[in-house]
Design a protein around this motif. Structure first.
Motif, short mmCIF file in Angstrom:
data_model
loop_
_atom_site.label_atom_id
_atom_site.label_comp_id
_atom_site.label_asym_id
_atom_site.label_seq_id
_atom_site.Cartn_x
_atom_site.Cartn_y
_atom_site.Cartn_z
N ASP A 7 42.62 25.74 31.84
CA ASP A 7 42.44 24.70 30.83
C ASP A 7 43.31 24.93 29.59
OD1 ASP A 7 40.61 23.36 32.41
OD2 ASP A 7 38.89 24.36 31.52
N LEU A 50 41.27 10.37 37.69
CA LEU A 50 41.99 11.49 37.09
C LEU A 50 41.20 12.04 35.92
CD1 LEU A 50 45.65 10.12 37.06
CD2 LEU A 50 44.70 11.86 38.57
N GLU A 62 46.95 15.65 29.20
CA GLU A 62 47.27 15.93 30.60
C GLU A 62 46.26 15.23 31.50
OE1 GLU A 62 47.44 20.03 31.77
OE2 GLU A 62 48.83 20.54 30.15
N ARG A 64 44.74 15.48 35.54
CA ARG A 64 44.69 16.29 36.76
C ARG A 64 43.62 15.71 37.66
NH1 ARG A 64 42.35 21.98 34.49
NH2 ARG A 64 40.25 21.27 34.09
N ARG A 65 43.74 16.04 38.95
CA ARG A 65 42.77 15.56 39.92
C ARG A 65 41.44 16.26 39.70
NH1 ARG A 65 44.40 17.06 45.63
NH2 ARG A 65 43.03 18.79 45.22
#
Length: 67
Positions: A7, A50, A62, A64-65
């Motif tokens: 993270d 997302l 950002e 991310r999946r």
């Protein structure tokens, strides 16, 4: 195995804040196709979930999946 914080912001290294999961539209059509074919033009459209992360220090964002 890496001990890096997943993270952590790639720019400044601060821990990013999780702002939840957003549904992003993908596929479909653009421009005049929608007015010509109506909803039929959106057959290939889908939603991509997302996870949104925000850095409180440098304000980097950002996606991310989600796990």
């Amino acid at each position: 195995m890496s001990t890096a914080d997943p993270d952590a912001c790639l720019r400044c290294g601060q821990t990013m804040t999780n702002s939840g999961v957003e549904q992003i539209r993908v596929g479909g059509t653009s421009g005049g196709w929608k007015s010509m074919f109506g909803e039929l033009a959106e057959v290939g459209e889908g939603m991509l979930p997302l996870e949104l992360l925000v850095c409180p220090n440098c304000r980097r964002v950002e996606f991310r999946r989600p796990a």
